[in-house]
Design a protein around this motif. Structure first.
Motif, PDB file in Angstrom:
ATOM      1  N   ALA A   1      38.116  46.029  45.141  1.00  0.00           N
ATOM      2  CA  ALA A   1      38.589  44.987  44.234  1.00  0.00           C
ATOM      3  C   ALA A   1      39.817  44.288  44.802  1.00  0.00           C
ATOM      4  O   ALA A   1      40.612  44.889  45.529  1.00  0.00           O
ATOM      5  N   LEU A   2      39.965  43.017  44.437  1.00  0.00           N
ATOM      6  CA  LEU A   2      41.174  42.257  44.736  1.00  0.00           C
ATOM      7  C   LEU A   2      41.853  41.923  43.415  1.00  0.00           C
ATOM      8  O   LEU A   2      41.252  41.324  42.531  1.00  0.00           O
TER       9      LEU A   2
ATOM     10  N   PRO B   1      38.818  51.257  44.323  1.00  0.00           N
ATOM     11  CA  PRO B   1      39.749  50.926  45.409  1.00  0.00           C
ATOM     12  C   PRO B   1      40.179  49.466  45.307  1.00  0.00           C
ATOM     13  O   PRO B   1      39.352  48.572  45.121  1.00  0.00           O
ATOM     14  N   THR B   2      41.496  49.235  45.431  1.00  0.00           N
ATOM     15  CA  THR B   2      42.031  47.907  45.132  1.00  0.00           C
ATOM     16  C   THR B   2      43.042  47.467  46.183  1.00  0.00           C
ATOM     17  O   THR B   2      43.813  48.274  46.703  1.00  0.00           O
TER      18      THR B   2
ATOM     19  N   LEU C   1      34.694  42.717  43.447  1.00  0.00           N
ATOM     20  CA  LEU C   1      35.393  42.429  42.199  1.00  0.00           C
ATOM     21  C   LEU C   1      36.687  41.703  42.520  1.00  0.00           C
ATOM     22  O   LEU C   1      37.468  42.162  43.356  1.00  0.00           O
ATOM     23  N   VAL C   2      36.910  40.561  41.878  1.00  0.00           N
ATOM     24  CA  VAL C   2      38.191  39.849  41.940  1.00  0.00           C
ATOM     25  C   VAL C   2      38.683  39.699  40.516  1.00  0.00           C
ATOM     26  O   VAL C   2      37.945  39.204  39.646  1.00  0.00           O
ATOM     27  N   ILE C   3      39.905  40.131  40.261  1.00  0.00           N
ATOM     28  CA  ILE C   3      40.438  40.128  38.903  1.00  0.00           C
ATOM     29  C   ILE C   3      41.828  39.495  38.917  1.00  0.00           C
ATOM     30  O   ILE C   3      42.626  39.735  39.824  1.00  0.00           O
ATOM     31  N   ALA C   4      42.092  38.645  37.933  1.00  0.00           N
ATOM     32  CA  ALA C   4      43.375  37.943  37.853  1.00  0.00           C
ATOM     33  C   ALA C   4      43.814  37.885  36.395  1.00  0.00           C
ATOM     34  O   ALA C   4      43.111  37.307  35.557  1.00  0.00           O
ATOM     35  N   ASN C   5      44.959  38.459  36.102  1.00  0.00           N
ATOM     36  CA  ASN C   5      45.450  38.527  34.730  1.00  0.00           C
ATOM     37  C   ASN C   5      46.668  37.624  34.562  1.00  0.00           C
ATOM     38  O   ASN C   5      47.746  37.912  35.083  1.00  0.00           O
ATOM     39  N   LEU C   6      46.503  36.517  33.854  1.00  0.00           N
ATOM     40  CA  LEU C   6      47.593  35.583  33.550  1.00  0.00           C
ATOM     41  C   LEU C   6      48.365  35.170  34.802  1.00  0.00           C
ATOM     42  O   LEU C   6      49.596  35.078  34.797  1.00  0.00           O
TER      43      LEU C   6
ATOM     44  N   ILE D   1      37.457  32.109  45.727  1.00  0.00           N
ATOM     45  CA  ILE D   1      37.131  33.401  45.109  1.00  0.00           C
ATOM     46  C   ILE D   1      35.630  33.668  45.199  1.00  0.00           C
ATOM     47  O   ILE D   1      35.202  34.788  45.520  1.00  0.00           O
ATOM     48  N   ARG D   2      34.839  32.643  44.930  1.00  0.00           N
ATOM     49  CA  ARG D   2      33.390  32.839  45.067  1.00  0.00           C
ATOM     50  C   ARG D   2      33.019  33.203  46.499  1.00  0.00           C
ATOM     51  O   ARG D   2      32.131  34.023  46.745  1.00  0.00           O
ATOM     52  N   SER D   3      33.731  32.616  47.465  1.00  0.00           N
ATOM     53  CA  SER D   3      33.433  32.885  48.874  1.00  0.00           C
ATOM     54  C   SER D   3      33.770  34.320  49.268  1.00  0.00           C
ATOM     55  O   SER D   3      32.997  34.963  49.992  1.00  0.00           O
ATOM     56  N   ILE D   4      34.895  34.837  48.805  1.00  0.00           N
ATOM     57  CA  ILE D   4      35.314  36.182  49.233  1.00  0.00           C
ATOM     58  C   ILE D   4      34.576  37.275  48.467  1.00  0.00           C
ATOM     59  O   ILE D   4      34.700  38.452  48.807  1.00  0.00           O
ATOM     60  N   LEU D   5      33.827  36.886  47.433  1.00  0.00           N
ATOM     61  CA  LEU D   5      33.012  37.864  46.715  1.00  0.00           C
ATOM     62  C   LEU D   5      31.690  38.103  47.439  1.00  0.00           C
ATOM     63  O   LEU D   5      31.095  37.172  47.992  1.00  0.00           O
ATOM     64  N   ARG D   6      31.239  39.346  47.425  1.00  0.00           N
ATOM     65  CA  ARG D   6      29.907  39.658  47.928  1.00  0.00           C
ATOM     66  C   ARG D   6      28.859  39.138  46.940  1.00  0.00           C
ATOM     67  O   ARG D   6      29.178  38.879  45.775  1.00  0.00           O
TER      68      ARG D   6
END
Length: 291
Positions: A51-52, A70-71, A105-110, A125-130
């Motif tokens: 995850a990022l 794992p992050t 997984l890419v997650i961004a909170n506020l 973000i779409r590019s770095i996602l599998r």
């Protein structure tokens, strides 16, 4: 393509650097928002291997660690990056330094509302996602801080000859949907959550915004000292003398979308159905009636 410079990214970085020392004052708000986002992750019936966390202030990566994911944490501010218990890097989220297909997984909170080029960031973000990777984010949306903006504008007009930009523009729920679709995400879902916040004074509200690194970072913000009476006039507009506090809710869009993959469900094309709605309704039990 020329991207409009709405935010002063150097100011955003300085504010986040300072907030690394002060954001504990707003921890209940930040943690409540993080819990909402992580609860959505718990509803996803699959596992994640890498995850990022973008701008999670050390809170999101702790939640991912508890879930054995794992992050890698990433933040514009080096001080904020050091708050993360996971491996972290200091990097500008407008230029993510990751290879295509690096994360599931890419997650961004506020943490995305100070970005000048949100469409470009969503494409990255779409590019770095599998393939079949999940993008999960919370973004403050209107009408968050609208009462503050209106109070400051009315106060400044009352004590000077014009109005200066003092509150950041925010997207709407529908614009978040459009951003996901424009970036080419599959199965986008955007709903809203609200944290009901109350403040005893304008001073307390401004202190929380500063502590969280949410002070004015607009590129066109005034650099001069505001008129002496402006904040007193704004406080008069906001603070209800008949109540002990005033409401300033945080409205959030919760975004969930997937990187395209061939094994995902596909929507039916118009006319591609197997049952007639008329036939289904005809089979429903009829309601009882009384004379």
């Amino acid at each position: 393509m020329n991207v409009p410079v709405i935010f002063d990214r150097k100011a955003v970085k300085l504010h986040r650097d300072r907030a690394a020392r002060t954001q504990h004052a707003t921890a209940p708000i930040l943690e409540a928002a993080a819990d909402i986002l992580l609860d959505r992750l718990d509803d996803v019936m699959r596992s994640f291997s890498c995850a990022l966390d973008i701008g999670g202030r050390g809170i999101i990566c702790q939640g991912l660690e508890r879930r054995k994911i794992p992050t890698i944490a990433c933040d514009l501010s080096e001080a904020q990056a050091r708050c993360a218990a996971a491996p972290s890097i200091c990097a500008d989220e407008e230029h993510l330094p990751f290879a295509p297909g690096s994360f599931d997984l890419v997650i961004a909170n506020l943490s995305l509302h100070w970005v000048n080029d949100l469409p470009g960031l969503f494409h990255q973000i779409r590019s770095i996602l599998r393939p079949d990777g999940l993008f999960l984010a919370s973004i403050p949306i209107l009408p968050t801080l609208r009462p503050l903006r209106q109070a400051l504008e009315m106060a400044e007009l009352a004590v000077s000859d014009g109005v200066s930009p003092r509150v950041s523009p925010l997207p709407t729920q529908q614009s978040c949907v459009s951003l996901l679709q424009r970036a080419g995400f599959a199965l986008p879902v955007v709903d809203t959550e609200t944290l009901e916040l109350r403040y005893r004074s304008l001073r307390a509200l401004m202190a929380d915004l500063r502590a969280a690194g949410e002070s004015n970072a607009l590129a066109l913000r005034p650099r001069t000292i505001p008129p002496r009476l402006m904040f007193a006039a704004a406080a008069h507009e906001l603070e209800d003398k008949k109540a002990e506090s005033f409401c300033m809710p945080l409205h959030m869009a919760i975004l969930a979308a997937w990187s395209p993959s061939g094994n995902q469900p596909q929507p039916l094309t118009p006319g591609q159905f197997t049952h007639s709605l008329h036939e289904v309704l005809q089979k429903q039990p009829q309601p009882l009636t009384k004379d």
